[in-house]
Design a protein around this motif. Structure first.
Motif, short mmCIF file in Angstrom:
data_model
loop_
_atom_site.label_atom_id
_atom_site.label_comp_id
_atom_site.label_asym_id
_atom_site.label_seq_id
_atom_site.Cartn_x
_atom_site.Cartn_y
_atom_site.Cartn_z
N TYR A 1 3.60 -0.59 -1.65
CA TYR A 1 2.44 -1.83 -1.76
C TYR A 1 1.51 -0.99 -3.01
CZ TYR A 1 0.46 0.68 1.62
OH TYR A 1 -0.90 0.97 2.06
N LYS A 2 0.95 -2.44 -3.90
CA LYS A 2 -0.11 -2.09 -4.87
C LYS A 2 -1.24 -2.23 -4.14
CE LYS A 2 -2.35 -3.82 -9.05
NZ LYS A 2 -2.03 -4.73 -10.29
N ALA A 3 -2.19 -1.92 -4.27
CA ALA A 3 -3.92 -1.71 -3.60
C ALA A 3 -4.66 -2.37 -4.15
CB ALA A 3 -4.42 -0.13 -3.23
N PRO A 4 -5.43 -3.22 -3.47
CA PRO A 4 -6.18 -3.41 -4.30
C PRO A 4 -7.16 -3.08 -5.79
CG PRO A 4 -7.15 -4.08 -2.33
CD PRO A 4 -6.26 -2.80 -2.48
N ASP A 5 -7.37 -1.99 -5.28
CA ASP A 5 -8.11 -0.99 -6.63
C ASP A 5 -6.90 -0.48 -7.87
OD1 ASP A 5 -6.35 0.20 -5.75
OD2 ASP A 5 -8.18 2.16 -5.80
N GLY A 6 -5.38 -1.24 -7.72
CA GLY A 6 -4.53 -0.70 -8.50
C GLY A 6 -3.81 0.56 -8.13
N SER A 7 -3.74 1.39 -7.50
CA SER A 7 -3.23 2.15 -7.06
C SER A 7 -2.42 1.70 -6.12
CB SER A 7 -3.88 3.43 -5.17
OG SER A 7 -5.44 4.39 -6.27
N VAL A 8 -1.14 2.44 -6.14
CA VAL A 8 0.54 1.90 -5.40
C VAL A 8 0.42 2.85 -4.30
CG1 VAL A 8 2.43 1.85 -6.05
CG2 VAL A 8 1.26 1.15 -7.69
N TYR A 9 0.75 2.69 -2.91
CA TYR A 9 1.05 3.28 -1.55
C TYR A 9 2.65 3.55 -1.68
CZ TYR A 9 -3.73 4.49 -1.57
OH TYR A 9 -4.93 4.76 -2.50
N TYR A 10 3.10 4.84 -1.09
CA TYR A 10 4.24 4.90 -0.38
C TYR A 10 4.33 3.88 0.89
CZ TYR A 10 8.87 5.38 0.98
OH TYR A 10 10.46 5.61 1.79
N ARG A 11 5.09 2.67 1.62
CA ARG A 11 4.76 2.14 3.39
C ARG A 11 5.94 3.55 4.03
NH1 ARG A 11 5.73 -2.83 2.34
NH2 ARG A 11 3.80 -3.64 2.54
N VAL A 12 5.22 4.09 4.37
CA VAL A 12 5.83 5.33 5.54
C VAL A 12 6.87 4.59 6.37
CG1 VAL A 12 5.80 7.32 7.00
CG2 VAL A 12 4.44 7.29 4.47
N GLN A 13 6.31 3.59 6.53
CA GLN A 13 7.27 3.12 8.07
C GLN A 13 8.17 2.40 7.53
OE1 GLN A 13 6.67 3.62 11.33
NE2 GLN A 13 4.65 4.47 11.79
N SER A 14 8.48 2.42 6.40
CA SER A 14 9.61 1.54 5.88
C SER A 14 11.27 1.69 6.01
CB SER A 14 9.22 0.68 4.41
OG SER A 14 9.37 1.79 4.31
N PHE A 15 10.88 3.66 5.54
CA PHE A 15 11.74 4.70 5.89
C PHE A 15 12.42 4.27 7.65
CE2 PHE A 15 13.51 8.86 4.49
CZ PHE A 15 14.35 8.33 3.54
N ASP A 16 13.10 4.80 7.81
CA ASP A 16 13.24 5.32 9.35
C ASP A 16 13.88 6.40 9.23
OD1 ASP A 16 13.68 2.49 10.25
OD2 ASP A 16 15.48 2.24 9.95
N ASP A 17 14.27 7.56 8.59
CA ASP A 17 14.05 8.90 8.23
C ASP A 17 13.30 9.56 7.95
OD1 ASP A 17 16.83 8.59 9.42
OD2 ASP A 17 17.88 8.69 7.13
N TYR A 18 11.35 9.01 7.72
CA TYR A 18 10.44 9.71 7.47
C TYR A 18 10.53 10.99 8.63
CZ TYR A 18 6.15 11.49 5.72
OH TYR A 18 5.11 12.39 5.00
N GLY A 19 10.37 11.84 8.48
CA GLY A 19 9.81 13.45 9.08
C GLY A 19 11.29 13.90 9.53
N LYS A 20 12.66 13.82 8.69
CA LYS A 20 13.96 14.25 9.53
C LYS A 20 13.56 16.21 8.47
CE LYS A 20 16.95 12.43 5.85
NZ LYS A 20 17.40 11.86 4.97
N LEU A 21 13.21 16.07 8.21
CA LEU A 21 13.39 17.93 7.14
C LEU A 21 12.68 18.61 8.01
CD1 LEU A 21 14.10 19.36 5.16
CD2 LEU A 21 12.00 18.43 3.89
N SER A 22 11.03 18.24 8.28
CA SER A 22 9.58 19.21 8.75
C SER A 22 9.69 18.25 10.17
CB SER A 22 8.28 17.97 8.41
OG SER A 22 8.06 16.68 8.57
N GLY A 23 10.24 17.64 10.87
CA GLY A 23 10.50 17.64 11.72
C GLY A 23 9.36 16.50 12.77
N LEU A 24 8.90 15.99 12.23
CA LEU A 24 7.28 15.43 12.49
C LEU A 24 7.66 14.09 13.12
CD1 LEU A 24 3.90 15.19 11.37
CD2 LEU A 24 5.12 13.64 10.14
N ASP A 25 6.91 13.88 13.83
CA ASP A 25 7.42 12.71 15.22
C ASP A 25 6.73 11.86 15.08
OD1 ASP A 25 7.27 11.19 17.32
OD2 ASP A 25 5.70 12.05 18.55
N ARG A 26 7.37 10.79 13.53
CA ARG A 26 7.31 9.44 13.44
C ARG A 26 5.84 8.72 14.18
NH1 ARG A 26 10.02 5.70 12.24
NH2 ARG A 26 9.09 5.28 9.69
N SER A 27 6.45 8.98 15.53
CA SER A 27 5.15 7.94 16.22
C SER A 27 4.39 8.18 16.35
CB SER A 27 5.65 7.74 17.90
OG SER A 27 5.36 9.14 18.00
#
Length: 470
Positions: free
Chosen positions: A134-160
């Motif tokens: 998504y685009k932020a008001p200042d013109g930056s663009v950010y990845y929405r981590v919660q949109s990717f169900d497998d985020y954390g699968k490589l490092s073992g990060l706790d998504r919760s």
């Protein structure tokens, strides 16, 4: 070839996804200063892996990127009062020269992030279209981590435990290219232009700015290796957040697995502590050579530990590496004289494809194909070489030549240090170390003075010493 895979936490076989070429992508340096020995440990181990695959008969395509646009490169160019291009070209040349001196094979491709802005913008656009960004008001663009169900699968990060920045991205987003594990959240894909960036910006659908750090590797690996490739490598410090973010942004775009195998090397410690500028132990190749050690000695020392275990770099360990190489040379040289073979001919023996692979060196080779166990391979080399006699056959010398080539080691190298430490001085230093360990401080002081009288200064460390030319 069997190798540990960080993603599955298991040892897996390596083979080309397309049945023809093994495609590997390795994160390269950020070119804003000299690379230190911790970087080179990772690059050397990747080099050994590539050589093992190639010598085993596999065709390899090796890509290693250059990060020439991020917070650090911009900050350094501004502080030096030169353009970003001038800064990064200068340090890129030094990095490539250091690689040559350490006998690393050049990658088949070495793309720069600034040459692939278009590809990065295309990926970001697709992520926005898929609602993963998504685009932020200042013109930056950010990845929405919660949109990717497998985020954390490589490092073992706790998504919760992740916290998103959807409602505050314009004002409170973490703008740093690198951040601590505790700060995991939506990350920048495109960073709106700010005064600190100077003239380092590009046009985009979201306004003037520059890409974030993570998107460059997704763009370049896909361009040169495809949407799915065989192996991604880097230091363990890149596992999170860099590689985790690469997976998220790449797989969200393609819907396909990104890298089929993840190869991470453990941290390098120095004298039992973490490397840092503040401790003054962030050594470069030039630093080590200036202290009287050859590049091949450093090469040997950096591959002497298993890639999945922390290696404690010490000057005592460098002395041991130097002695090991000297022992190999003293053993091989009379064998070559017996067969009237030149040192250059011995080094080139490895290239004869018609001869048997390794012969009596087979066990040492097997250690490399079993999770790249370089320390066991080196140990087996010394066990086996002790069995050779003056009648050693050409095929036995050829097997050794091939094994040394796979390790990237050269004997009888011309690139020696300008200050070779005399054997007499090294013996005195060893005696002094023994005296200190025995608590005989008077003898230790006497030996220190003798060493100094011969033109050398001895610097003590917790588990050894370092010799420096006066």
């Amino acid at each position: 070839m069997q190798l540990y895979d960080t993603l599955t936490r298991s040892i897996k076989s390596l083979k080309p996804h397309n049945g023809e070429t093994f495609k590997m992508y390795c994160c390269g340096p950020t070119v804003y200063g000299p690379s230190h020995i911790g970087h080179f440990r990772t690059f050397l181990l990747q080099d050994v892996l590539r050589r093992v695959l190639e010598v085993s008969g596999m065709k390899v395509l090796h890509i290693r990127n250059l990060t020439d646009i991020d917070d650090k490169t911009i900050r350094q160019s501004q502080s030096e009062g030169i353009s970003l291009g001038e800064l990064t070209v200068k340090w890129t040349k030094l990095f490539q020269e250091d690689c040559r001196i350490l006998n690393l094979l050049p990658p088949h491709g070495e793309p720069r992030a600034t040459d692939h802005i278009k590809q990065q913008i295309v990926l970001i656009t697709r992520l926005i279209e898929n609602e993963n960004a998504y685009k932020a008001p200042d013109g930056s663009v950010y990845y929405r981590v919660q949109s990717f169900d497998d985020y954390g699968k490589l490092s073992g990060l706790d998504r919760s435990k992740l916290q998103t920045q959807d409602t505050t991205s314009g004002g409170t987003a973490n703008l740093a290219d690198e951040y601590d594990r505790e700060a995991a959240a939506d990350f920048a894909l495109w960073k709106a232009r700010k005064p600190d960036d100077g003239e380092n910006f590009w046009q985009s659908p979201w306004g003037e700015g520059r890409p974030g750090w993570h998107i460059e590797c997704s763009a370049m690996s896909m361009k040169y290796l495809g949407e799915t490739f065989d192996l991604h490598g880097g230091g363990i410090d890149l596992c999170f957040p860099h590689h985790e973010n690469e997976i998220a942004q790449s797989e969200a775009v393609t819907g396909k697995p990104f890298a089929r195998h993840w190869f991470h090397s453990a941290h390098l410690m120095v004298e039992g502590t973490k490397m840092s500028k503040s401790l003054g132990n962030l050594y470069t190749l030039d630093d080590v050579v200036a202290k009287g050690y050859s590049p091949m000695t450093l090469h040997y020392a950096l591959i002497s530990g298993h890639y999945r275990q922390q290696l404690n770099f010490t000057f005592n360990g460098l002395n041991a590496a130097k002695s090991a190489l000297e022992k190999l040379e003293k053993t091989v040289e009379p064998l070559l004289e017996k067969r009237e073979m030149s040192k250059m001919e011995f080094e080139n023996l490895h290239s004869d494809k018609a001869a048997p692979q390794f012969g009596i060196w087979g066990l040492a080779w097997n250690h490399l194909t079993n999770d790249l166990d370089t320390p066991k391979c080196l140990g087996e080399i010394f066990t086996t070489i002790g069995k050779l006699d003056a009648e050693a056959l050409r095929v036995e010398l050829q097997g050794l030549s091939r094994l040394l080539y796979v390790l990237g080691l050269k004997l009888f190298t011309e690139e020696k240090s300008a200050h070779e430490i005399p054997e007499e001085v090294r013996q005195l230093a060893d005696e002094r170390l023994a005296a200190r360990q025995a608590g005989d401080w008077s003898k230790a002081d006497t030996l220190r003075d003798r060493i100094q009288s011969k033109g050398w200064r001895i610097l003590d460390h917790k588990d050894g010493y370092e010799l420096e030319k006066l």
